[in-house]
Motif scaffolding. Structure first.
Motif, PDB file in Angstrom:
ATOM      1  N   LEU A  35      44.258  31.131  43.621  1.00 29.54           N
ATOM      2  CA  LEU A  35      44.966  32.009  42.673  1.00 29.54           C
ATOM      3  C   LEU A  35      44.808  31.596  41.207  1.00 29.54           C
ATOM      4  CD1 LEU A  35      46.930  34.364  42.110  1.00 29.54           C
ATOM      5  CD2 LEU A  35      48.811  32.750  42.468  1.00 29.54           C
ATOM      6  N   ILE A  36      45.074  30.340  40.918  1.00 31.35           N
ATOM      7  CA  ILE A  36      45.037  29.919  39.507  1.00 31.35           C
ATOM      8  C   ILE A  36      43.634  30.092  38.931  1.00 31.35           C
ATOM      9  CG2 ILE A  36      45.244  27.917  37.964  1.00 31.35           C
ATOM     10  CD1 ILE A  36      47.687  27.101  39.554  1.00 31.35           C
ATOM     11  N   GLU A  37      42.640  29.714  39.728  1.00 27.15           N
ATOM     12  CA  GLU A  37      41.262  29.848  39.230  1.00 27.15           C
ATOM     13  C   GLU A  37      40.905  31.312  38.976  1.00 27.15           C
ATOM     14  OE1 GLU A  37      37.986  27.541  40.903  1.00 27.15           O
ATOM     15  OE2 GLU A  37      39.557  26.470  41.993  1.00 27.15           O
ATOM     16  N   VAL A  38      41.344  32.176  39.873  1.00 22.48           N
ATOM     17  CA  VAL A  38      41.010  33.598  39.716  1.00 22.48           C
ATOM     18  C   VAL A  38      41.759  34.187  38.515  1.00 22.48           C
ATOM     19  CG1 VAL A  38      41.082  35.867  40.793  1.00 22.48           C
ATOM     20  CG2 VAL A  38      40.458  33.873  42.156  1.00 22.48           C
ATOM     21  N   LEU A  39      43.011  33.793  38.338  1.00 23.37           N
ATOM     22  CA  LEU A  39      43.752  34.294  37.174  1.00 23.37           C
ATOM     23  C   LEU A  39      43.085  33.807  35.890  1.00 23.37           C
ATOM     24  CD1 LEU A  39      47.501  33.871  38.238  1.00 23.37           C
ATOM     25  CD2 LEU A  39      46.157  35.972  38.140  1.00 23.37           C
ATOM     26  N   HIS A  40      42.614  32.592  35.944  1.00 20.70           N
ATOM     27  CA  HIS A  40      41.922  32.026  34.787  1.00 20.70           C
ATOM     28  C   HIS A  40      40.689  32.865  34.444  1.00 20.70           C
ATOM     29  CE1 HIS A  40      40.904  28.786  32.058  1.00 20.70           C
ATOM     30  NE2 HIS A  40      39.674  28.887  32.468  1.00 20.70           N
ATOM     31  N   THR A  41      39.894  33.166  35.463  1.00 16.48           N
ATOM     32  CA  THR A  41      38.693  33.991  35.256  1.00 16.48           C
ATOM     33  C   THR A  41      39.082  35.377  34.745  1.00 16.48           C
ATOM     34  OG1 THR A  41      37.545  32.853  37.036  1.00 16.48           O
ATOM     35  CG2 THR A  41      36.690  35.021  36.406  1.00 16.48           C
ATOM     36  N   THR A  42      40.118  35.946  35.324  1.00 21.45           N
ATOM     37  CA  THR A  42      40.549  37.296  34.926  1.00 21.45           C
ATOM     38  C   THR A  42      40.956  37.296  33.456  1.00 21.45           C
ATOM     39  OG1 THR A  42      41.391  37.589  37.172  1.00 21.45           O
ATOM     40  CG2 THR A  42      42.070  39.215  35.535  1.00 21.45           C
ATOM     41  N   GLN A  43      41.685  36.281  33.064  1.00 20.19           N
ATOM     42  CA  GLN A  43      42.108  36.217  31.662  1.00 20.19           C
ATOM     43  C   GLN A  43      40.914  35.989  30.731  1.00 20.19           C
ATOM     44  OE1 GLN A  43      45.876  34.649  30.317  1.00 20.19           O
ATOM     45  NE2 GLN A  43      44.778  33.073  29.210  1.00 20.19           N
ATOM     46  N   GLU A  44      39.958  35.207  31.226  1.00 20.12           N
ATOM     47  CA  GLU A  44      38.775  34.956  30.401  1.00 20.12           C
ATOM     48  C   GLU A  44      38.021  36.242  30.105  1.00 20.12           C
ATOM     49  OE1 GLU A  44      37.201  30.550  31.315  1.00 20.12           O
ATOM     50  OE2 GLU A  44      35.847  32.194  31.768  1.00 20.12           O
ATOM     51  N   VAL A  45      37.894  37.097  31.117  1.00 21.09           N
ATOM     52  CA  VAL A  45      37.099  38.299  30.896  1.00 21.09           C
ATOM     53  C   VAL A  45      37.885  39.431  30.230  1.00 21.09           C
ATOM     54  CG1 VAL A  45      35.440  37.784  32.697  1.00 21.09           C
ATOM     55  CG2 VAL A  45      37.372  39.206  33.254  1.00 21.09           C
ATOM     56  N   PHE A  46      39.203  39.475  30.430  1.00 17.69           N
ATOM     57  CA  PHE A  46      39.983  40.567  29.826  1.00 17.69           C
ATOM     58  C   PHE A  46      40.802  40.132  28.608  1.00 17.69           C
ATOM     59  CE2 PHE A  46      39.253  42.215  34.100  1.00 17.69           C
ATOM     60  CZ  PHE A  46      38.833  43.508  33.806  1.00 17.69           C
ATOM     61  N   GLY A  47      40.981  38.825  28.455  1.00 12.90           N
ATOM     62  CA  GLY A  47      41.749  38.351  27.301  1.00 12.90           C
ATOM     63  C   GLY A  47      43.223  38.172  27.617  1.00 12.90           C
ATOM     64  N   TYR A  48      43.700  38.803  28.661  1.00 11.94           N
ATOM     65  CA  TYR A  48      45.104  38.691  29.051  1.00 11.94           C
ATOM     66  C   TYR A  48      45.244  39.219  30.478  1.00 11.94           C
ATOM     67  CZ  TYR A  48      44.866  43.633  27.969  1.00 11.94           C
ATOM     68  OH  TYR A  48      44.480  44.955  27.942  1.00 11.94           O
ATOM     69  N   LEU A  49      46.424  39.087  31.035  1.00 12.06           N
ATOM     70  CA  LEU A  49      46.673  39.569  32.394  1.00 12.06           C
ATOM     71  C   LEU A  49      47.689  40.694  32.329  1.00 12.06           C
ATOM     72  CD1 LEU A  49      47.140  36.023  33.976  1.00 12.06           C
ATOM     73  CD2 LEU A  49      45.100  37.472  34.139  1.00 12.06           C
ATOM     74  N   ASP A  50      47.349  41.839  32.870  1.00 12.00           N
ATOM     75  CA  ASP A  50      48.354  42.907  32.887  1.00 12.00           C
ATOM     76  C   ASP A  50      48.811  43.145  34.325  1.00 12.00           C
ATOM     77  OD1 ASP A  50      46.408  44.391  34.111  1.00 12.00           O
ATOM     78  OD2 ASP A  50      46.135  45.801  32.456  1.00 12.00           O
ATOM     79  N   ASP A  51      49.731  44.061  34.491  1.00 15.82           N
ATOM     80  CA  ASP A  51      50.313  44.296  35.815  1.00 15.82           C
ATOM     81  C   ASP A  51      49.255  44.650  36.854  1.00 15.82           C
ATOM     82  OD1 ASP A  51      52.728  43.814  34.695  1.00 15.82           O
ATOM     83  OD2 ASP A  51      53.418  45.880  34.693  1.00 15.82           O
ATOM     84  N   ASP A  52      48.308  45.506  36.448  1.00 17.43           N
ATOM     85  CA  ASP A  52      47.271  45.919  37.396  1.00 17.43           C
ATOM     86  C   ASP A  52      46.434  44.726  37.837  1.00 17.43           C
ATOM     87  OD1 ASP A  52      48.044  48.510  37.269  1.00 17.43           O
ATOM     88  OD2 ASP A  52      46.461  49.165  35.906  1.00 17.43           O
ATOM     89  N   ALA A  53      46.108  43.868  36.886  1.00 17.78           N
ATOM     90  CA  ALA A  53      45.288  42.703  37.201  1.00 17.78           C
ATOM     91  C   ALA A  53      46.044  41.781  38.162  1.00 17.78           C
ATOM     92  CB  ALA A  53      44.921  41.945  35.921  1.00 17.78           C
ATOM     93  N   LEU A  54      47.311  41.554  37.873  1.00 20.31           N
ATOM     94  CA  LEU A  54      48.097  40.658  38.726  1.00 20.31           C
ATOM     95  C   LEU A  54      48.222  41.242  40.134  1.00 20.31           C
ATOM     96  CD1 LEU A  54      50.915  39.565  36.244  1.00 20.31           C
ATOM     97  CD2 LEU A  54      48.867  38.300  36.903  1.00 20.31           C
ATOM     98  N   ALA A  55      48.427  42.554  40.211  1.00 15.06           N
ATOM     99  CA  ALA A  55      48.566  43.192  41.518  1.00 15.06           C
ATOM    100  C   ALA A  55      47.247  43.106  42.291  1.00 15.06           C
ATOM    101  CB  ALA A  55      48.976  44.652  41.343  1.00 15.06           C
ATOM    102  N   TYR A  56      46.156  43.360  41.597  1.00 15.45           N
ATOM    103  CA  TYR A  56      44.851  43.350  42.265  1.00 15.45           C
ATOM    104  C   TYR A  56      44.496  41.963  42.784  1.00 15.45           C
ATOM    105  CZ  TYR A  56      39.772  43.660  42.785  1.00 15.45           C
ATOM    106  OH  TYR A  56      38.488  43.605  43.262  1.00 15.45           O
ATOM    107  N   VAL A  57      44.675  40.975  41.942  1.00 12.51           N
ATOM    108  CA  VAL A  57      44.352  39.603  42.346  1.00 12.51           C
ATOM    109  C   VAL A  57      45.255  39.180  43.511  1.00 12.51           C
ATOM    110  CG1 VAL A  57      44.436  37.182  41.606  1.00 12.51           C
ATOM    111  CG2 VAL A  57      43.407  38.913  40.113  1.00 12.51           C
ATOM    112  N   GLY A  58      46.529  39.482  43.393  1.00 13.73           N
ATOM    113  CA  GLY A  58      47.464  39.103  44.443  1.00 13.73           C
ATOM    114  C   GLY A  58      47.104  39.735  45.780  1.00 13.73           C
ATOM    115  N   GLU A  59      46.807  41.034  45.707  1.00 11.54           N
ATOM    116  CA  GLU A  59      46.470  41.751  46.937  1.00 11.54           C
ATOM    117  C   GLU A  59      45.170  41.221  47.540  1.00 11.54           C
ATOM    118  OE1 GLU A  59      45.780  46.356  48.096  1.00 11.54           O
ATOM    119  OE2 GLU A  59      46.822  45.971  46.199  1.00 11.54           O
ATOM    120  N   SER A  60      44.192  40.979  46.687  1.00 14.16           N
ATOM    121  CA  SER A  60      42.894  40.516  47.175  1.00 14.16           C
ATOM    122  C   SER A  60      42.984  39.140  47.829  1.00 14.16           C
ATOM    123  CB  SER A  60      41.880  40.441  46.023  1.00 14.16           C
ATOM    124  OG  SER A  60      41.721  41.703  45.437  1.00 14.16           O
ATOM    125  N   LEU A  61      43.860  38.289  47.282  1.00 16.31           N
ATOM    126  CA  LEU A  61      43.961  36.927  47.812  1.00 16.31           C
ATOM    127  C   LEU A  61      45.080  36.777  48.838  1.00 16.31           C
ATOM    128  CD1 LEU A  61      43.528  34.832  44.519  1.00 16.31           C
ATOM    129  CD2 LEU A  61      41.768  35.628  46.097  1.00 16.31           C
TER     130      LEU A  61
END
Ligand code: FES
Length: 164
Positions: A35-61
């Motif tokens: 989780l932490i690594e994926v959130l890190h990557t997500t923030q790197e590519v988008f600049g921040y984490l929004d609700d959709d990103a958190l939901a998608y990552v959570g669901e995928s993992l």
């Protein structure tokens, strides 16, 4: 055909930056402890984490939303989607940096009067920077309200920001 238990959820949009997140999740085997690594990557590519990103990552993992939010809000490294009505993400990755990203950040400062990581006092625009938006051939790139603008010059950026 039965879906594999490893099949990821659908990305929140067809923004190609999600591919970078997907690749990271695949490499980590869609493991919840990634989780932490994926959130890190997500923030790197988008600049921040929004609700959709958190939901998608959570669901995928397979991590419950509460845990995802818990982690995203616990570590000060993570930035949740800023509160401004509009967002302007300036890429400062290598390709963009070489092609003038610092001039774009300076223009943002001149036009909006705020620096990266801040929101204008009227709550209109939040400014963020990202390490690579996955659009290096368009360097320097800026994403305004989810739309990628490539080969942006400071005067063009000024016009785009003033139109918000
Ligand atoms: S370095 Fe800016 S898009 Fe890749």
């Amino acid at each position: 055909m039965a879906q594999s238990t490893l099949a990821p959820a659908s990305a929140p949009s067809d923004d190609k930056r999600w591919r970078q997140v997907d690749v990271r999740m695949r490499r980590l085997g869609y493991r919840p402890d990634g989780l932490i690594e994926v959130l890190h990557t997500t923030q790197e590519v988008f600049g921040y984490l929004d609700d959709d990103a958190l939901a998608y990552v959570g669901e995928s993992l397979g991590v419950p939303p509460s845990k995802v939010y818990g982690v995203a809000t616990f570590y000060s490294h993570f930035t949740l989607k800023p509160q401004g009505e509009h967002t302007c993400v300036v890429c400062t990755g290598t390709a963009c940096y070489i092609n003038g990203a610092s001039g774009l950040l300076a223009e943002v400062g001149r036009t909006l009067g705020v620096k990266e990581g801040a929101t204008t006092p009227d709550g209109k625009v939040s400014v963020l920077k990202a390490r690579c938006l996955g659009a290096c051939s368009l360097a320097p790139a800026v994403v305004i309200d989810g739309e990628v603008h490539g080969k942006v010059t400071p005067p063009q950026l000024k016009t785009l920001l003033e139109a918000l």
